[in-house]
Write an enzyme that holds these catalytic residues in place. Sequence first.
Site, PDB file in Angstrom:
ATOM      1  N   TYR A 172      53.480  37.683  23.940  1.00 53.99           N
ATOM      2  CA  TYR A 172      54.505  37.730  24.986  1.00 53.99           C
ATOM      3  C   TYR A 172      55.868  37.442  24.354  1.00 53.99           C
ATOM      4  CZ  TYR A 172      50.618  37.612  28.263  1.00 53.99           C
ATOM      5  OH  TYR A 172      49.475  37.911  28.958  1.00 53.99           O
ATOM      6  N   ARG A 212      57.845  33.745  28.983  1.00 53.97           N
ATOM      7  CA  ARG A 212      57.330  33.523  30.343  1.00 53.97           C
ATOM      8  C   ARG A 212      57.758  34.619  31.286  1.00 53.97           C
ATOM      9  NH1 ARG A 212      57.001  27.202  32.035  1.00 53.97           N
ATOM     10  NH2 ARG A 212      55.308  27.858  33.349  1.00 53.97           N
ATOM     11  N   ASN A 246      53.190  44.301  37.089  1.00 57.54           N
ATOM     12  CA  ASN A 246      53.102  45.687  36.641  1.00 57.54           C
ATOM     13  C   ASN A 246      51.767  46.332  37.005  1.00 57.54           C
ATOM     14  OD1 ASN A 246      53.722  48.078  34.924  1.00 57.54           O
ATOM     15  ND2 ASN A 246      51.918  47.320  33.849  1.00 57.54           N
ATOM     16  N   CYS A 282      49.447  46.770  29.391  1.00 59.46           N
ATOM     17  CA  CYS A 282      49.726  45.338  29.390  1.00 59.46           C
ATOM     18  C   CYS A 282      48.568  44.498  28.851  1.00 59.46           C
ATOM     19  CB  CYS A 282      50.123  44.879  30.787  1.00 59.46           C
ATOM     20  SG  CYS A 282      48.991  45.361  32.069  1.00 59.46           S
ATOM     21  N   HIS A 283      47.395  45.092  28.711  1.00 62.01           N
ATOM     22  CA  HIS A 283      46.271  44.319  28.182  1.00 62.01           C
ATOM     23  C   HIS A 283      46.452  44.061  26.685  1.00 62.01           C
ATOM     24  CE1 HIS A 283      45.192  48.534  27.447  1.00 62.01           C
ATOM     25  NE2 HIS A 283      44.490  48.088  26.421  1.00 62.01           N
ATOM     26  N   GLU A 330      39.032  48.911  21.974  1.00 58.40           N
ATOM     27  CA  GLU A 330      40.083  49.530  21.160  1.00 58.40           C
ATOM     28  C   GLU A 330      40.043  49.030  19.727  1.00 58.40           C
ATOM     29  OE1 GLU A 330      43.816  48.785  23.005  1.00 58.40           O
ATOM     30  OE2 GLU A 330      43.417  50.105  24.705  1.00 58.40           O
TER      31      GLU A 330
END
Length: 87
Positions: free
Chosen positions: A26, A40, A49, A56-57, A84
């Site tokens: 992040y 954050r 989202n 986003c994973h 993946e």
Amino acid sequence: MSMKSLFVDRVRKVVRSIPRGKTMTYGQVARVAGSSGAARAVGMVMKNNYDPTVPCHRVIRADGKIGDYNRGGRERKEQLLTEEGAL
DNA sequence: ATAATGACGTGAT
DNA sequence: AATCACGCCATTA
């Protein structure tokens, strides 16, 4: 009406650039997006989202933990990353 | 303008 | 290894 801030747009763009099999924290996303220290806030963007084109994973925590996921929880997130080959 | 919120980060315990 | 307390930032669910 949707009010998309510059920050949100940048964050999404960065996350979309993360290749399959790779991950970013992040904090890294925040820095690349031009808002160093906004880890954050990046989490907030990810939380809200629901755009499938934004992987986003692939955004995980700096301490090595998997982090949360709004579509199936951590289980699903870990499964996707494993599929993946990111883990 | 202020306070509350949270898919974080880091150092201390 | 697992918590905890704080600081941090953008947004306001």
